[in-house]
Scaffold this active site. Structure first.
Site, PDB file in Angstrom:
ATOM      1  N   SER A  79       0.817  -1.223   0.000  1.00  0.00           N
ATOM      2  CA  SER A  79       0.000   0.000   0.000  1.00  0.00           C
ATOM      3  C   SER A  79       0.846   1.268   0.000  1.00  0.00           C
ATOM      4  O   SER A  79       0.301   2.369   0.108  1.00  0.00           O
ATOM      5  CB  SER A  79      -0.907   0.005   1.236  1.00  0.00           C
ATOM      6  OG  SER A  79      -0.113  -0.162   2.388  1.00  0.00           O
ATOM      7  N   THR A 183      -1.804   3.106   3.997  1.00  0.00           N
ATOM      8  CA  THR A 183      -0.929   4.263   4.110  1.00  0.00           C
ATOM      9  C   THR A 183      -0.058   4.262   5.363  1.00  0.00           C
ATOM     10  O   THR A 183      -0.532   3.930   6.441  1.00  0.00           O
ATOM     11  CB  THR A 183      -1.857   5.506   4.224  1.00  0.00           C
ATOM     12  OG1 THR A 183      -2.740   5.492   3.132  1.00  0.00           O
ATOM     13  CG2 THR A 183      -1.091   6.790   4.306  1.00  0.00           C
ATOM     14  N   THR A 201       1.719   6.901   0.427  1.00  0.00           N
ATOM     15  CA  THR A 201       0.773   5.843   0.052  1.00  0.00           C
ATOM     16  C   THR A 201       0.792   5.590  -1.452  1.00  0.00           C
ATOM     17  O   THR A 201       1.162   6.475  -2.233  1.00  0.00           O
ATOM     18  CB  THR A 201      -0.656   6.243   0.468  1.00  0.00           C
ATOM     19  OG1 THR A 201      -1.531   5.130   0.310  1.00  0.00           O
ATOM     20  CG2 THR A 201      -1.197   7.395  -0.355  1.00  0.00           C
ATOM     21  N   ARG A 211      -6.723   9.645  -9.622  1.00  0.00           N
ATOM     22  CA  ARG A 211      -7.372   9.852  -8.314  1.00  0.00           C
ATOM     23  C   ARG A 211      -6.327  10.250  -7.258  1.00  0.00           C
ATOM     24  O   ARG A 211      -5.261   9.672  -7.162  1.00  0.00           O
ATOM     25  CB  ARG A 211      -8.085   8.559  -7.914  1.00  0.00           C
ATOM     26  CG  ARG A 211      -8.740   8.588  -6.530  1.00  0.00           C
ATOM     27  CD  ARG A 211      -7.866   7.957  -5.473  1.00  0.00           C
ATOM     28  NE  ARG A 211      -8.582   7.753  -4.227  1.00  0.00           N
ATOM     29  CZ  ARG A 211      -7.967   7.463  -3.080  1.00  0.00           C
ATOM     30  NH1 ARG A 211      -6.673   7.343  -3.023  1.00  0.00           N
ATOM     31  NH2 ARG A 211      -8.680   7.285  -1.990  1.00  0.00           N
ATOM     32  N   GLY A 213      -6.062  10.856  -3.096  1.00  0.00           N
ATOM     33  CA  GLY A 213      -6.749  10.696  -1.813  1.00  0.00           C
ATOM     34  C   GLY A 213      -6.327  11.771  -0.823  1.00  0.00           C
ATOM     35  O   GLY A 213      -5.884  12.858  -1.199  1.00  0.00           O
ATOM     36  N   ASP A 214      -6.452  11.450   0.446  1.00  0.00           N
ATOM     37  CA  ASP A 214      -6.164  12.421   1.503  1.00  0.00           C
ATOM     38  C   ASP A 214      -4.662  12.614   1.763  1.00  0.00           C
ATOM     39  O   ASP A 214      -4.231  13.688   2.175  1.00  0.00           O
ATOM     40  CB  ASP A 214      -6.847  11.992   2.807  1.00  0.00           C
ATOM     41  CG  ASP A 214      -6.381  10.618   3.290  1.00  0.00           C
ATOM     42  OD1 ASP A 214      -6.145   9.732   2.438  1.00  0.00           O
ATOM     43  OD2 ASP A 214      -6.252  10.435   4.510  1.00  0.00           O
ATOM     44  N   THR A 234      -4.979   7.624   7.990  1.00  0.00           N
ATOM     45  CA  THR A 234      -4.907   6.451   7.133  1.00  0.00           C
ATOM     46  C   THR A 234      -6.331   5.953   6.900  1.00  0.00           C
ATOM     47  O   THR A 234      -7.199   6.148   7.738  1.00  0.00           O
ATOM     48  CB  THR A 234      -4.060   5.346   7.792  1.00  0.00           C
ATOM     49  OG1 THR A 234      -4.087   4.177   6.968  1.00  0.00           O
ATOM     50  CG2 THR A 234      -4.562   4.968   9.167  1.00  0.00           C
ATOM     51  N   GLY A 235      -6.550   5.315   5.759  1.00  0.00           N
ATOM     52  CA  GLY A 235      -7.886   4.785   5.500  1.00  0.00           C
ATOM     53  C   GLY A 235      -8.423   5.270   4.172  1.00  0.00           C
ATOM     54  O   GLY A 235      -7.650   5.596   3.262  1.00  0.00           O
ATOM     55  N   GLY A 237      -9.321   7.500   1.737  1.00  0.00           N
ATOM     56  CA  GLY A 237      -9.052   8.912   1.482  1.00  0.00           C
ATOM     57  C   GLY A 237     -10.189   9.630   0.795  1.00  0.00           C
ATOM     58  O   GLY A 237     -10.321  10.850   0.912  1.00  0.00           O
TER      59      GLY A 237
END
Ligand code: GLY
Length: 323
Positions: A79, A183, A201, A211, A213-214, A234-235, A237
């Site tokens: 990841s 992440t 990540t 894309r 993410g966060d 983490t998770g 995003g």
């Protein structure tokens, strides 16, 4: 009356506070000890490397960067970095950010191809440019200019997983990560109240190309302020970006919450605004300038494990889960 000189000024409470304000930071607490706090099991070797770098004379920035390089360079971590699962077209796209709590300055990269250590590129964006974020082809060209060597980031294992995903008629599930690790987010305190946050990540496995993410977004994947503390996330995003997770946690801490309370306050807010978030994979970590920590998650299917390095002890622990 005794004339005000620097020594008398410093002896007064008002003087100490005023000087701290003049110097642009909170009054420094006594040494609370070096702390590294990271997400997931891959955070443990990352923390250990970070501590080694710092104790060997590196800066906290060196420590966070080199610590995060460990899972980035490990093909077994699917990841982050090299061996990270690719996007829907089989291309590995990496995101990373780093933020320095003293300068209130961050650097980040998004959709970076063929460079296995995006956190190191993010650091150079912060240190060598007036920009905060570089994306895609521009980020890649910047990395080449900085001397990074391009390489393929797909491993035989990540290629196999992508090929399996492609032929799976139920592949809309996206999260194929059975171990629920994700992440790497790392926060650190040098023991004197200086904090940093870093995040790296490969993002959501089999994501739509482009894309973001966060993780590489300042305020989402990272936030650090030496007046308050640092946070990372983490998770999922796509969910977390909408809550500006890291800066929300820091603002709660600035209002007086402990890092643990601040993490939980954010998760409660996420569930309150959208009950569907109770099923989301969301994990957060935070540290304040005194070295107190918080770690919390929402989804019971994927309880966040966090790695803590403090006083020479390196542990892997379960985060608090929102009930
Ligand atoms: N938290 C990593 C991502 O969703 O990209």
């Amino acid at each position: 009356m005794e004339p005000i000189n620097r020594r008398n000024f410093m002896k007064s409470v008002a003087g100490t506070a005023a000087l701290a304000a003049l110097e642009g930071g909170a009054a420094r607490a006594a040494d609370t000890g070096l702390v590294f706090l990271s997400t997931w099991a891959h955070g443990k070797p990352a923390n250990e490397r970070a501590a080694e770098i710092f104790k060997g004379g590196g800066s906290l920035l060196d420590a966070i960067e080199k610590g995060i390089n460990v899972p980035e360079s490990d093909p077994a971590v699917t990841s982050v970095g090299y061996g990270g699962l690719p996007n829907a077209e089989g291309v590995v796209e990496l995101d990373a950010a780093i933020m320095d709590g003293t300068r209130h300055r961050a650097g980040s990269v998004c959709n970076l191809h063929m460079i296995k250590n995006p956190i190191s590129v993010a650091r150079l964006v912060m240190e060598k440019t007036r920009h905060t974020t570089l994306a895609g082809e521009g980020a890649f060209r910047f990395a080449l200019k900085m001397g990074f060597e391009p390489q393929t980031l797909l491993t035989p294992e990540s290629l196999r997983k992508w090929e399996e995903w492609k032929v799976n008629p139920k592949h809309e599930t996206f999260w194929l990560d059975a171990e629920h690790h994700d992440t790497i987010g790392m926060v650190a305190n040098d023991g004197k109240g200086h904090v940093l946050s870093g995040c790296s990540t490969s993002g959501l496995a089999f994501k739509i190309p482009g894309r973001v993410g966060d993780s590489p977004l300042v305020g989402c994947g990272v936030y650090a302020d030496d007046n308050v503390g640092a946070a990372s996330a983490t998770g999922d995003g796509d969910v977390m970006t909408n809550y500006c997770t890291s800066v929300s946690i820091i603002h709660a801490m600035a209002r007086g919450a402990s890092p643990q309370e601040a993490c939980l306050e954010l998760l409660r807010h996420m569930v309150k605004t959208d009950p569907k978030n109770r099923e989301a994979q969301v994990g957060v970590v935070a540290i304040n300038t005194q070295g107190e920590i918080g770690a919390a998650c929402i989804n019971s299917r994927a309880r966040l494990k966090y790695a803590l390095w403090r006083n020479g002890e390196s542990q892997l622990l379960d985060s608090v889960m929102l009930i």
